[in-house]
Design an enzyme around this catalytic site. Structure first.
Site, short mmCIF file in Angstrom:
data_model
loop_
_atom_site.label_atom_id
_atom_site.label_comp_id
_atom_site.label_asym_id
_atom_site.label_seq_id
_atom_site.Cartn_x
_atom_site.Cartn_y
_atom_site.Cartn_z
N ASP A 47 -4.78 -2.41 4.86
CA ASP A 47 -4.87 -3.41 4.13
C ASP A 47 -3.26 -3.47 3.18
O ASP A 47 -3.36 -2.88 2.08
CB ASP A 47 -5.93 -3.53 2.82
N GLU A 100 1.14 9.40 -0.16
CA GLU A 100 0.14 8.59 0.36
C GLU A 100 0.68 8.27 1.89
O GLU A 100 0.10 8.00 2.77
CB GLU A 100 -0.51 7.57 -0.33
#
Length: 557
Positions: free
Chosen positions: A284, A487
């Protein structure tokens, strides 16, 4: 929520929906109606909104720091790593598990209506940053990292947390919050159990949880499948599909603004479902989900996201692998009926993967576009996930050669098969979305690197080893300079985080640590090359290539 999220009180929409209720929901709504009525039904001024929030909600403080009981200062993986820099790095990554370990306070179980957090019985590892709850596909790589650091009991407890949510809700949500209950994420539970079983040989545990694994598998095969035709043949395959009304609460303002371009409520709700389906994919967002329906529009907008209209390679590959694993385990139990049942299901998935997705002219697998009735053409790391799951029926030699040709043709590797980037980019399409170029994500590195290695073909394994060296180098550089694991990473600038998307780059980081530990464990003779890394895209730097990648590797130590 509508008034507060659109007032932009919080830079991150997730902040508000993670708060704890001081009063009951009905009391809060009644008091807010009274406040709003005092302004003739209009939204109160910003100062009044902030005052109302402070009087009725508070920071959740629903987690407590928790040290896993089986934590060890000197995990055995460190003894297998030959390079002293990487050995020390692994020890420091092991310490990060304590930083990320949490347990939910009992008050969440006693007063669930006050929290958006979903209670689970055991301690777990948060990803990091804004992500302060358990997440579905992140947990697979976290479990693998815990196992490699000798915390097998903790890993089992984490798996049991996922199973507890499956038992409560019939599926594993996207994450451990009430606002995630309208969608899931890539179905990794069976793969987590497989990792635990391989490390412990504890088949009694598998027999205990196999009904729960079946239940979670059925969620996908009973709800998220779609039937379509290609070349006159009918196929039934899986897609990401999260139909529900309204914006995602944790991204309320962002979704609302995307949907405002549509005229009717039905069109807006369709857009909200498309966005939630994109979030369910874990990607996303990405140009992978962009489908052009208006020939005059620019294909760069979130309104172009049509995730439910895409049959994804990796989802069907993971489900194929899940079915094969279930078949094998039921065979071990002696249940021939279910062993055969899941073998047939696996074969049906494999048939679709090969006949719908495989492109022999390109040498990879491609998502199927249900709107335009054709394969997507662009490069995405997902195009080679069947290598990782073993979801193909060609010879390993043939498929390895085809995929390597594809990676060379797309510029992922150079003509001499040296590595083109500081990590394989998610796509080669530059957009404002975080699952596009120039970002490289840890789980996708596992897909491509371990996928190539699992072909057992020497040249493919050497390319995989070269990719490992580059990925470890960029991760180590960032950690050595900042003591931070990101991340995601930037493929053109070693050691730097990626960007884009709906929130600022996050640190921690659960799956990043897990993937690094997997690579260090398997390619344990890798050497540090931090000082030799170029500061720009390797494909634009002639000093990269073979000079950076000359060290030899052993697949196993």
């Amino acid at each position: 929520m509508h008034d507060i999220q659109l007032a932009r009180i919080y830079p991150d929409s997730k902040t508000f929906v993670d708060k704890k209720f001081i009063y009951t929901e009905s009391e809060i709504l009644t008091n807010y109606k009274t406040l709003k009525d005092s302004y003739n039904g209009n939204v109160p001024p910003l100062t009044e909104l902030i005052k109302f929030i402070d009087e009725h909600l508070e920071d959740g403080d629903e987690l407590e720091v928790w040290i896993p009981p089986d934590f060890t200062e000197n995990p055995s993986i460190a003894n297998r790593i030959m390079d002293q820099n990487y050995k020390q790095w692994a020890l420091e990554l092991n310490q990060l598990w304590k930083t990320l370990a949490r347990k939910i306070k009992d008050d969440v179980k006693i007063n669930p209506d006050k929290y958006s957090l979903l209670w689970v019985p055991n301690g777990f590892i948060i990803p990091g940053g804004r992500f302060r709850e358990i997440y579905y596909w992140d947990t697979y790589w976290i479990v693998n990292g815990l196992i490699l650091c000798d915390m097998k009991d903790t890993a089992r407890g984490v798996i049991d947390n996922v199973i507890s949510l499956v038992n409560q809700y019939g599926f594993m949500p996207n994450g451990g919050r009430a606002y995630y209950l309208n969608r899931s994420q890539p179905p990794m539970l069976i793969l987590m159990a497989q990792s635990y079983y391989k490390s412990t040989n504890d088949f009694e545990y598998i027999k205990k949880i196999i009904p729960d694994l079946e239940s979670e598998f059925h969620f996908w095969t009973e709800n998220w499948m779609v039937t379509f035709e290609k070349d006159g043949k009918s196929y039934r395959m899986a897609r990401y599909y999260a139909p529900s009304k309204g914006p995602r609460p944790e991204s309320y303002r962002e979704d609302y603004e995307v949907a405002e371009k549509f005229d009717t409520e039905d069109e807006k709700d369709d857009m909200y479902s498309r966005l939630k389906s994109g979030a369910e994919s874990g990607w996303d967002y990405s140009s992978r989900w962009f489908i052009k329906t208006d020939q005059d529009s620019e294909l760069d907008q979130l309104s172009d996201v049509h995730t439910p209209s895409v049959i994804p390679v990796e989802l069907n590959s993971i489900l194929n692998q899940n079915a094969r694993i279930l078949s094998s385990w039921f065979g071990q139990i002696g249940n021939k009926y279910k062993a055969t049942k899941y073998c047939i299901i696996a074969q049906e998935f494999l048939k679709g993967i090969q006949e719908v997705m495989w492109r022999s002219d390109k040498g990879a697998w491609f998502d199927w576009d249900l709107i335009n009735h054709k394969n997507q053409d662009c490069f995405f790391v997902s195009n080679i996930v069947p290598l990782w799951t073993g979801s193909y029926n060609m010879s390993k030699e043939a498929v390895a050669n085809d995929v390597l040709r594809y990676l060379r043709d797309e510029g992922i590797v150079e003509p001499d098969f040296s590595i083109s980037f500081h990590g394989t980019p998610t796509s080669l399409y530059i957009s404002s979305q975080q699952w596009d170029y120039p970002n490289a994500w840890p789980p996708l590195q596992a897909y491509i690197i371990q996928g190539l290695d699992r072909t057992e073909q020497e040249f493919a394994q050497q390319v995989a080893a070269n990719m490992v060296e580059v990925w470890l180098s960029t991760n180590y550089k960032g950690f050595a300079e900042r003591s931070i694991m990101f991340e995601k990473y930037h493929v053109e600038t070693p050691g730097e985080t990626g960007g884009g998307g709906e929130y600022v780059p996050q640190t921690g980081f659960g799956w990043t640590n897990g993937v690094v530990l997997e690579f260090l464990n398997q390619w344990c003779t890798v050497n540090t090359y931090t000082n030799d890394l170029p500061n720009n895209n390797p494909r634009n730097n002639s000093s990269n290539g073979s000079d950076l990648l000359k060290s030899s590797f052993k697949r196993f130590c």
